[in-house]
Design an enzyme around this catalytic site. Structure first.
Site, PDB file in Angstrom:
ATOM      1  N   TYR A 146      -0.509  11.050 -13.958  1.00 49.01           N
ATOM      2  CA  TYR A 146      -0.007  10.129 -12.919  1.00 49.01           C
ATOM      3  C   TYR A 146      -0.478   8.693 -13.151  1.00 49.01           C
ATOM      4  O   TYR A 146       0.356   7.789 -13.314  1.00 49.01           O
ATOM      5  CB  TYR A 146      -0.393  10.663 -11.533  1.00 49.01           C
ATOM      6  CG  TYR A 146       0.149   9.827 -10.395  1.00 49.01           C
ATOM      7  CD1 TYR A 146       1.510   9.778 -10.126  1.00 49.01           C
ATOM      8  CD2 TYR A 146      -0.700   9.073  -9.594  1.00 49.01           C
ATOM      9  CE1 TYR A 146       2.017   9.000  -9.095  1.00 49.01           C
ATOM     10  CE2 TYR A 146      -0.207   8.301  -8.561  1.00 49.01           C
ATOM     11  CZ  TYR A 146       1.154   8.261  -8.313  1.00 49.01           C
ATOM     12  OH  TYR A 146       1.650   7.484  -7.290  1.00 49.01           O
ATOM     13  N   LYS A 193       1.603   5.109 -14.354  1.00 45.10           N
ATOM     14  CA  LYS A 193       1.608   3.897 -13.521  1.00 45.10           C
ATOM     15  C   LYS A 193       1.017   2.700 -14.280  1.00 45.10           C
ATOM     16  O   LYS A 193       1.467   1.562 -14.090  1.00 45.10           O
ATOM     17  CB  LYS A 193       0.876   4.150 -12.201  1.00 45.10           C
ATOM     18  CG  LYS A 193       1.546   5.216 -11.317  1.00 45.10           C
ATOM     19  CD  LYS A 193       2.973   4.842 -10.910  1.00 45.10           C
ATOM     20  CE  LYS A 193       3.580   5.813  -9.908  1.00 45.10           C
ATOM     21  NZ  LYS A 193       4.945   5.470  -9.525  1.00 45.10           N
TER      22      LYS A 193
HETATM   23  P1  NAD Z   1       7.894  11.188  -1.696  1.00 47.80           P
HETATM   24  O1  NAD Z   1       7.499  12.476  -2.329  1.00 47.80           O
HETATM   25  O2  NAD Z   1       7.934  11.090  -0.216  1.00 47.80           O
HETATM   26  O3  NAD Z   1       9.296  10.700  -2.273  1.00 47.80           O
HETATM   27  C1  NAD Z   1       9.580  10.770  -3.638  1.00 47.80           C
HETATM   28  C2  NAD Z   1      11.004  10.365  -3.902  1.00 47.80           C
HETATM   29  O4  NAD Z   1      11.252  10.566  -5.295  1.00 47.80           O
HETATM   30  C3  NAD Z   1      12.013  11.183  -3.140  1.00 47.80           C
HETATM   31  O5  NAD Z   1      13.066  10.369  -2.670  1.00 47.80           O
HETATM   32  C4  NAD Z   1      12.551  12.178  -4.179  1.00 47.80           C
HETATM   33  O6  NAD Z   1      13.915  12.516  -3.983  1.00 47.80           O
HETATM   34  C5  NAD Z   1      12.400  11.377  -5.456  1.00 47.80           C
HETATM   35  N1  NAD Z   1      12.256  12.300  -6.587  1.00 47.80           N
HETATM   36  C6  NAD Z   1      11.289  13.229  -6.770  1.00 47.80           C
HETATM   37  N2  NAD Z   1      11.541  13.928  -7.909  1.00 47.80           N
HETATM   38  C7  NAD Z   1      12.701  13.408  -8.422  1.00 47.80           C
HETATM   39  C8  NAD Z   1      13.472  13.703  -9.579  1.00 47.80           C
HETATM   40  N3  NAD Z   1      13.122  14.645 -10.437  1.00 47.80           N
HETATM   41  N4  NAD Z   1      14.600  12.970  -9.794  1.00 47.80           N
HETATM   42  C9  NAD Z   1      14.969  12.003  -8.946  1.00 47.80           C
HETATM   43  N5  NAD Z   1      14.276  11.675  -7.840  1.00 47.80           N
HETATM   44  C10 NAD Z   1      13.151  12.369  -7.591  1.00 47.80           C
HETATM   45  O7  NAD Z   1       6.904  10.142  -2.314  1.00 47.80           O
HETATM   46  P2  NAD Z   1       6.454   8.661  -1.888  1.00 47.80           P
HETATM   47  O8  NAD Z   1       5.043   8.760  -1.455  1.00 47.80           O
HETATM   48  O9  NAD Z   1       7.452   8.001  -1.032  1.00 47.80           O
HETATM   49  O10 NAD Z   1       6.450   8.008  -3.348  1.00 47.80           O
HETATM   50  C11 NAD Z   1       7.367   7.040  -3.756  1.00 47.80           C
HETATM   51  C12 NAD Z   1       6.735   6.247  -4.876  1.00 47.80           C
HETATM   52  O11 NAD Z   1       5.533   5.651  -4.413  1.00 47.80           O
HETATM   53  C13 NAD Z   1       6.345   7.083  -6.099  1.00 47.80           C
HETATM   54  O12 NAD Z   1       6.658   6.373  -7.271  1.00 47.80           O
HETATM   55  C14 NAD Z   1       4.847   7.225  -5.958  1.00 47.80           C
HETATM   56  O13 NAD Z   1       4.203   7.411  -7.185  1.00 47.80           O
HETATM   57  C15 NAD Z   1       4.483   5.914  -5.315  1.00 47.80           C
HETATM   58  N6  NAD Z   1       3.210   5.882  -4.604  1.00 47.80           N
HETATM   59  C16 NAD Z   1       3.011   6.638  -3.488  1.00 47.80           C
HETATM   60  C17 NAD Z   1       1.779   6.565  -2.836  1.00 47.80           C
HETATM   61  C18 NAD Z   1       1.490   7.366  -1.596  1.00 47.80           C
HETATM   62  O14 NAD Z   1       0.315   7.426  -1.182  1.00 47.80           O
HETATM   63  N7  NAD Z   1       2.456   7.979  -0.967  1.00 47.80           N
HETATM   64  C19 NAD Z   1       0.764   5.737  -3.320  1.00 47.80           C
HETATM   65  C20 NAD Z   1       1.019   4.977  -4.459  1.00 47.80           C
HETATM   66  C21 NAD Z   1       2.255   5.051  -5.086  1.00 47.80           C
END
Ligand code: NAD
Length: 251
Positions: free
Chosen positions: A159, A163
């Protein structure tokens, strides 16, 4: 309240069906953009579109579900978007999965999978959208990075690896595409209250919150506000930036 920061703009948002992506889609719609959201499956994309239309029937929103790491598929689907709307102004590369396995348990296949979505898809979707942006004489790409792109992470090494690479791709494309008036930035959220975090035990979320100077995890809308800023003309001189939205988390 300002209502037209993104008037007449067409945006594609990957991972737009829930969490941070859905909050971005909503902010963009509220500010007058036409948004094409991507889901991992057509059904989840359609469901998100339906919910948004129920919230406000005037929202200009539709859903697609290309395989994000497959250039031919993404090119074909983005060509249809361009045909239908006449623009691709903003691309948000937000879809992502996380990992927690130790290096001893990490499977090669899982490493490939996370690289495919979190990194290769950012390259693929950018490559498919950039020719339209160049033709239009302007464009904006925003990638979802993470605070672990700064600190690393003590498990699930795939992960943070992806990033860190997203930051590299962001800064490199910003340098390459400045001459075409295409801005490329990233947002690095800290722990944000989405499904990714909902899977963590509440006592762990409390422990994490205690280590954050602002004393709490972030909300998807707070992260989405920074995407909105970067997508708008308010950020016309911002490119190559990785903006932390993490309450000053120190690991
Ligand atoms: P989430 O799991 O709620 O949403 C993930 C999204 O990615 C969903 O819309 C899903 O449909 C899509 N997705 C997952 N697998 C997929 C695939 N194989 N093909 C196409 N789409 C796919 O996650 P989130 O927390 O909203 O994360 C969104 C972004 O933010 C990610 O890139 C994640 O790394 C990043 N992020 C999240 C956090 C956190 O704490 N939630 C922190 C830092 C970064």
């Amino acid at each position: 309240m300002i209502k037209d920061l993104l008037k007449d703009k067409v945006a594609i948002v990957t991972g737009g069906t829930r969490g941070i992506g859905l909050a971005i889609v909503r902010k963009f719609l509220e500010q007058g953009a036409t948004v094409v959201l991507c889901g991992s499956r057509a059904e989840t994309a359609d469901q998100a579109v339906k919910e948004l239309k129920t919230e406000n029937n005037d929202y200009q929103v539709s859903g697609i579900a290309p395989k994000l790491s497959d250039l031919a598929d993404v090119e074909q689907v983005f060509a249809k978007v361009y045909q239908e709307y006449g623009h691709i102004d903003i691309l948000v590369n937000n879809a992502g999965i996380s990992a927690r396995e130790s290096i001893y348990e990490y499977q090669e296949n899982d490493f490939d999978k996370i690289v495919d979505l979190n990194l290769k898809a950012v390259f693929v979707c950018s490559k498919a959208a950039i020719p339209y942006m160049k033709k239009q004489g302007e464009g904006c790409i925003i990638n979802t990075s993470s605070m672990v792109s700064i600190y690393g992470q003590a498990s699930g090494c795939g992960y943070p690896t992806t990033k860190f690479a997203v930051n590299g791709l962001t800064k490199s494309l910003a340098r390459e595409l400045g001459k075409d008036n295409i801005r490329v930035n990233a947002v690095a959220p800290g722990v944000t209250r989405t499904d990714m975090v909902a899977n963590l035990p509440e006592d762990m979320v409390k422990r994490v919150s205690a280590g954050i100077p602002l004393g709490r995890v972030g909300e998807p809308e707070e992260v989405a506000d920074v995407f909105l800023f970067l997508a708008s003309d308010l950020a016309s001189y911002v490119t190559g930036a990785v903006i932390s939205v993490d309450g000053a988390t120190q690991v």
